[in-house]
Design a protein around this motif. Structure first.
Motif, PDB file in Angstrom:
ATOM      1  N   VAL A 175       0.836  -1.200   0.000  1.00 49.82           N
ATOM      2  CA  VAL A 175       0.000   0.000   0.000  1.00 49.82           C
ATOM      3  C   VAL A 175       0.870   1.248   0.000  1.00 49.82           C
ATOM      4  CG1 VAL A 175      -1.771   1.282   1.252  1.00 49.82           C
ATOM      5  CG2 VAL A 175      -1.849  -1.225   1.184  1.00 49.82           C
ATOM      6  N   TYR A 176       1.966   1.239   0.798  1.00 47.67           N
ATOM      7  CA  TYR A 176       2.859   2.404   0.915  1.00 47.67           C
ATOM      8  C   TYR A 176       4.282   1.971   0.559  1.00 47.67           C
ATOM      9  CZ  TYR A 176      -1.103   4.002   3.731  1.00 47.67           C
ATOM     10  OH  TYR A 176      -2.358   4.322   4.164  1.00 47.67           O
ATOM     11  N   ASP A 177       5.093   2.950   0.099  1.00 50.01           N
ATOM     12  CA  ASP A 177       6.494   2.653  -0.157  1.00 50.01           C
ATOM     13  C   ASP A 177       7.323   2.916   1.102  1.00 50.01           C
ATOM     14  OD1 ASP A 177       6.739   5.394   0.023  1.00 50.01           O
ATOM     15  OD2 ASP A 177       7.043   5.723  -2.116  1.00 50.01           O
ATOM     16  N   GLU A 178       8.640   2.836   0.961  1.00 53.50           N
ATOM     17  CA  GLU A 178       9.511   2.978   2.137  1.00 53.50           C
ATOM     18  C   GLU A 178       9.429   4.368   2.762  1.00 53.50           C
ATOM     19  OE1 GLU A 178      10.358   1.944  -0.762  1.00 53.50           O
ATOM     20  OE2 GLU A 178      11.081  -0.115  -0.602  1.00 53.50           O
ATOM     21  N   GLN A 179       9.045   5.380   1.991  1.00 51.28           N
ATOM     22  CA  GLN A 179       8.980   6.741   2.507  1.00 51.28           C
ATOM     23  C   GLN A 179       7.579   7.102   3.008  1.00 51.28           C
ATOM     24  OE1 GLN A 179      10.801   9.697  -0.042  1.00 51.28           O
ATOM     25  NE2 GLN A 179      12.044   8.130  -1.099  1.00 51.28           N
ATOM     26  N   GLY A 180       6.704   6.133   3.039  1.00 49.22           N
ATOM     27  CA  GLY A 180       5.357   6.387   3.551  1.00 49.22           C
ATOM     28  C   GLY A 180       4.411   6.975   2.531  1.00 49.22           C
ATOM     29  N   ARG A 181       4.866   7.083   1.283  1.00 48.78           N
ATOM     30  CA  ARG A 181       3.983   7.564   0.226  1.00 48.78           C
ATOM     31  C   ARG A 181       3.207   6.384  -0.358  1.00 48.78           C
ATOM     32  NH1 ARG A 181       8.703  10.379  -3.224  1.00 48.78           N
ATOM     33  NH2 ARG A 181       9.351   8.175  -3.048  1.00 48.78           N
ATOM     34  N   TYR A 182       2.106   6.709  -1.035  1.00 48.18           N
ATOM     35  CA  TYR A 182       1.339   5.647  -1.674  1.00 48.18           C
ATOM     36  C   TYR A 182       2.186   4.987  -2.756  1.00 48.18           C
ATOM     37  CZ  TYR A 182      -2.814   7.308   0.730  1.00 48.18           C
ATOM     38  OH  TYR A 182      -3.713   7.662   1.687  1.00 48.18           O
ATOM     39  N   PHE A 183       2.222   3.679  -2.730  1.00 49.56           N
ATOM     40  CA  PHE A 183       3.107   2.934  -3.623  1.00 49.56           C
ATOM     41  C   PHE A 183       2.667   3.089  -5.074  1.00 49.56           C
ATOM     42  CE2 PHE A 183       3.950  -0.881  -6.112  1.00 49.56           C
ATOM     43  CZ  PHE A 183       5.324  -1.008  -5.970  1.00 49.56           C
ATOM     44  N   THR A 184       3.645   3.238  -5.939  1.00 44.59           N
ATOM     45  CA  THR A 184       3.443   3.159  -7.379  1.00 44.59           C
ATOM     46  C   THR A 184       4.664   2.471  -7.967  1.00 44.59           C
ATOM     47  OG1 THR A 184       3.139   4.434  -9.425  1.00 44.59           O
ATOM     48  CG2 THR A 184       4.361   5.503  -7.659  1.00 44.59           C
ATOM     49  N   PRO A 185       4.510   1.525  -8.874  1.00 47.31           N
ATOM     50  CA  PRO A 185       5.667   0.738  -9.343  1.00 47.31           C
ATOM     51  C   PRO A 185       6.700   1.564 -10.086  1.00 47.31           C
ATOM     52  CG  PRO A 185       3.706   0.259 -10.655  1.00 47.31           C
ATOM     53  CD  PRO A 185       3.256   1.062  -9.478  1.00 47.31           C
ATOM     54  N   ASN A 186       6.311   2.703 -10.637  1.00 51.28           N
ATOM     55  CA  ASN A 186       7.253   3.557 -11.367  1.00 51.28           C
ATOM     56  C   ASN A 186       7.878   4.635 -10.489  1.00 51.28           C
ATOM     57  OD1 ASN A 186       6.821   2.263 -13.911  1.00 51.28           O
ATOM     58  ND2 ASN A 186       4.842   3.296 -14.014  1.00 51.28           N
ATOM     59  N   GLY A 187       7.551   4.656  -9.231  1.00 50.39           N
ATOM     60  CA  GLY A 187       8.143   5.600  -8.315  1.00 50.39           C
ATOM     61  C   GLY A 187       7.687   7.036  -8.540  1.00 50.39           C
ATOM     62  N   TYR A 188       8.437   7.972  -7.939  1.00 55.46           N
ATOM     63  CA  TYR A 188       8.101   9.394  -7.985  1.00 55.46           C
ATOM     64  C   TYR A 188       9.264  10.150  -8.616  1.00 55.46           C
ATOM     65  CZ  TYR A 188       4.198   8.524  -4.808  1.00 55.46           C
ATOM     66  OH  TYR A 188       3.036   8.075  -4.246  1.00 55.46           O
ATOM     67  N   ASP A 189       8.989  11.309  -9.230  1.00 57.93           N
ATOM     68  CA  ASP A 189      10.063  12.131  -9.789  1.00 57.93           C
ATOM     69  C   ASP A 189      10.645  13.029  -8.703  1.00 57.93           C
ATOM     70  OD1 ASP A 189       8.271  14.205  -9.423  1.00 57.93           O
ATOM     71  OD2 ASP A 189       7.721  14.360 -11.539  1.00 57.93           O
ATOM     72  N   ASP A 190      11.581  13.915  -9.108  1.00 55.80           N
ATOM     73  CA  ASP A 190      12.251  14.776  -8.134  1.00 55.80           C
ATOM     74  C   ASP A 190      11.305  15.763  -7.473  1.00 55.80           C
ATOM     75  OD1 ASP A 190      14.578  13.487  -8.738  1.00 55.80           O
ATOM     76  OD2 ASP A 190      15.229  14.978 -10.231  1.00 55.80           O
ATOM     77  N   GLN A 191      10.198  16.086  -8.123  1.00 56.49           N
ATOM     78  CA  GLN A 191       9.234  17.017  -7.557  1.00 56.49           C
ATOM     79  C   GLN A 191       8.146  16.312  -6.731  1.00 56.49           C
ATOM     80  OE1 GLN A 191       7.710  19.215 -10.867  1.00 56.49           O
ATOM     81  NE2 GLN A 191       9.604  20.369 -11.194  1.00 56.49           N
ATOM     82  N   GLY A 192       8.313  15.020  -6.531  1.00 56.41           N
ATOM     83  CA  GLY A 192       7.367  14.272  -5.713  1.00 56.41           C
ATOM     84  C   GLY A 192       6.099  13.874  -6.439  1.00 56.41           C
ATOM     85  N   ARG A 193       6.148  13.899  -7.771  1.00 55.45           N
ATOM     86  CA  ARG A 193       4.969  13.506  -8.536  1.00 55.45           C
ATOM     87  C   ARG A 193       5.079  12.043  -8.951  1.00 55.45           C
ATOM     88  NH1 ARG A 193       3.811  18.640 -12.623  1.00 55.45           N
ATOM     89  NH2 ARG A 193       3.289  20.145 -10.986  1.00 55.45           N
ATOM     90  N   PRO A 194       3.987  11.286  -8.813  1.00 47.22           N
ATOM     91  CA  PRO A 194       4.041   9.860  -9.178  1.00 47.22           C
ATOM     92  C   PRO A 194       4.152   9.693 -10.685  1.00 47.22           C
ATOM     93  CG  PRO A 194       1.804  10.507  -8.603  1.00 47.22           C
ATOM     94  CD  PRO A 194       2.665  11.681  -8.288  1.00 47.22           C
ATOM     95  N   ARG A 195       4.936   8.695 -11.093  1.00 45.77           N
ATOM     96  CA  ARG A 195       5.084   8.386 -12.503  1.00 45.77           C
ATOM     97  C   ARG A 195       4.109   7.270 -12.898  1.00 45.77           C
ATOM     98  NH1 ARG A 195      10.732   8.155 -10.943  1.00 45.77           N
ATOM     99  NH2 ARG A 195      11.886  10.029 -11.573  1.00 45.77           N
ATOM    100  N   GLY A 196       3.792   7.273 -14.202  1.00 43.81           N
ATOM    101  CA  GLY A 196       2.963   6.193 -14.723  1.00 43.81           C
ATOM    102  C   GLY A 196       1.477   6.392 -14.471  1.00 43.81           C
ATOM    103  N   GLU A 197       0.716   5.398 -14.902  1.00 52.49           N
ATOM    104  CA  GLU A 197      -0.739   5.461 -14.826  1.00 52.49           C
ATOM    105  C   GLU A 197      -1.318   4.521 -13.779  1.00 52.49           C
ATOM    106  OE1 GLU A 197      -2.232   4.711 -18.706  1.00 52.49           O
ATOM    107  OE2 GLU A 197      -1.581   6.648 -19.508  1.00 52.49           O
TER     108      GLU A 197
END
Length: 578
Positions: A421-443
């Protein structure tokens, strides 16, 4: 020496022949028993005037053997023996059970079911006894209603009225409904029937709005009948045939549902309080692969089970993340009574119903006042019916047109069970991770993020009532002046937090919208009625003149700035569409 196989074959044939002969002898022995069945004849007439009753059902009790009387009331039926009991039943008459004994002819006189025939049904601008009703009318009293957690009036009669189809738009508490009384062909824009509450016809449109589509699909509006407390309803009558159009015109092309609320009774003061609770859970979860089943299945299909894109290293039951055990509570308090001249009824109700989808539910508070007062030796009757309600709806993102990515349910069913449900940083998990501005990648859409980052709330306040004065000025003649109002104000606030996985494009910076819907209806109705029985014929005539003013306004306000949290305090421009 004989062949053993030949001996076995001959033995089989001899045994088969013996069994056939034994069966024939047994059947012959039973023939005298069967001969004991005999015919019973007779005639069924009405007890009050001796007239023949055609179509009376005659049934041998405990069996499916039966017949019906002919046009002259006569019948003939085979009975198995002297111990048989015949049951005679006919609509509007009291059923009878008669033991046959050794009689070959049984004549029966059926008594009228006075209670059923004298039952008063509401048919539009008046009432009449059921025996005088000529149209197709289905009348249900509070004893006939469905029991349990009831959110709106139509659920009281679901499955109780023949020919009436009731289907909810979804399983959410307070969801919209589709009611079909006379099919799906209509001269009006909709197919739902006309609803009349205590003599005030309701507008058939929605009093609230469907949700704005921020990428999870749009939803249908809530049920406009939710403002009524089912506990306040005394009876519901359904006018099903074309005679309804003679009363209400083209508005009744789809039938009419007449709702009558409870009234105070003379000499019967009562104070009632009721409380009930219930629990609901999903009957059966969808059968999808668990994490332990997914990895072998992936390897069997030729995939790489070690790839991080398909193996998140976790084990998540996404259905458990969105479903819950829902609890509901209902409280009702009412007080009623009166004397020969004045009758009154007051009620308060509160309902808190959770949906099995997390964050969905309905909270409703209602109040009602019904009063009646007689003047000038009952020649003038004053009536007051008033109800007000406040409804708070909470919606889950279960849109109807969410596309290939799906709404909340679709996302939960298709999400990889190895994803956390969450990644190591406590953000909502997404398989493509997040960019430098904290925006989730992918659909990829994380179901938990869809549930928590979307806020969809609605408030609906509605007041409906009428004041009426009836003057009985001649024998059988009466004049009624009815003034009714129906005012509703609804607001729906839809928010999506920014940086929610799977919502790219314009909504990656968040989304917020406010929808307001205001409706007002005023009714002034003049009714001249003639109701008198002359001889054996009852004459009922109505002359109706009415004026109806209707106003509605819709406002949709969508800010363009970024959203870090739900926006609920925007200045709303005043736009009124007449």
């Amino acid at each position: 020496m004989k062949n053993p196989s030949t001996m076995n074959s001959a033995s089989v044939w001899r045994m088969t022949g013996a069994m056939v002969i034994a069966t024939l002898l047994w059947l012959s022995a039973l023939q005298p028993v069967w001969a004991q069945g005999r015919a019973v004849t007779g005639k069924v007439t009405a007890q009050d005037d001796g007239s023949a009753l055609p179509g009376v059902t005659v049934l041998v009790k405990g069996t499916t053997t039966g017949t019906a009387t002919g046009t002259d009331g006569s019948y003939s039926i085979n009975v198995p023996g002297d111990n048989a009991v015949l049951v005679f039943s006919f609509i509007g008459y009291t059923s009878q059970e008669i033991a046959v004994g050794n009689r070959a002819s049984i004549d029966v006189k059926l008594a009228s079911d006075v209670k059923a025939l004298n039952e008063v049904v509401v048919i539009g601008y008046g009432t009449q006894q059921k025996k005088d009703a000529t149209g197709a009318v289905v009348a249900l009293s509070s004893e006939d209603f469905n029991k349990g957690v009831i959110a709106s009036p139509e659920q009281l009669l679901q499955g109780r009225a023949s020919g009436v189809q009731i289907t909810p738009a979804s399983g959410e508490p307070g969801a919209g409904i589709n009611i079909r009384v006379r099919g799906t062909t209509s001269v009006r824009s909709g197919n739902n029937p006309l609803f009349v509450v205590d003599g005030v016809p309701l507008d058939g449109g929605n009093t609230s709005d469907g949700g704005r589509d921020y990428g999870a699909g749009s939803q249908s509006a809530r049920n406009p009948l939710n403002f009524l407390n089912p506990e306040d309803i005394e009876s519901i009558s359904i006018l099903k045939d074309a005679s309804a159009a003679a009363i209400y015109g083209s508005r009744a092309a789809n039938g009419v549902v007449i709702i009558t609320t409870k009234k105070g009774k003379s000499g019967q003061q009562s104070l009632n309080f009721s409380a009930s609770g219930s629990m609901a859970t999903i009957l059966k979860k969808y059968d999808v692969l668990t994490a332990d089943e997914f990895i072998p299945a992936l390897a069997g299909a030729g995939g790489d089970p070690t790839a991080a894109a398909v193996n998140g290293g976790s084990s998540t039951d996404w259905q458990d993340e969105i479903f819950r055990t829902a609890y509901s509570q209902i409280y009702n308090l009412n007080y009623g009574g009166g004397n020969d001249n004045t009758r009154y009824f007051f009620s308060l109700g509160y309902q808190d119903q959770q949906g099995i989808l997390r964050k969905s539910g309905l909270k409703r508070t209602t109040g009602r006042v019904n009063a009646s007062h007689d003047l000038f030796e009952d020649r003038v009757v004053l009536d007051l019916n008033l109800t007000t309600s406040g409804i708070k709806d909470a919606f889950a993102p279960t849109g109807e047109n969410a596309g290939y990515q799906g709404n909340l349910l679709g996302a939960a069913l298709q999400t990889n069970p190895t994803y956390p449900v969450y990644d190591e940083q406590g953000r909502y998990f997404t398989p493509n991770g997040y960019d430098d501005q904290g925006r989730p990648r992918g659909e990829f859409r994380n179901p938990k993020a869809m549930l928590n980052n979307g806020v969809d709330l609605g408030d609906t306040y509605r007041t409906q009532g009428n004041i009426a004065a009836t003057w009985k000025f001649l024998n059988g003649w009466s004049y009624k002046l009815n003034f009714g109002i129906d005012v509703s104000n609804a607001e729906r606030r839809t928010d999506l937090f920014r940086n929610t996985p799977g919502f790219l494009g314009n909504n990656q910076d968040g989304f917020a919208a406010i929808q307001n819907r205001n409706k007002q209806m005023q009714l002034i109705e003049h009714t001249l009625t003639y109701n008198r029985k002359i001889g054996w014929v009852r004459w009922m005539l109505w002359l109706v003149f009415l004026t109806r003013n209707f106003r509605s306004g819709i406002v949709i306000f969508k800010p363009t700035s970024s959203c870090l949290k739900p926006m609920h305090s925007f200045p709303i421009p005043i736009i009124l569409a007449l």
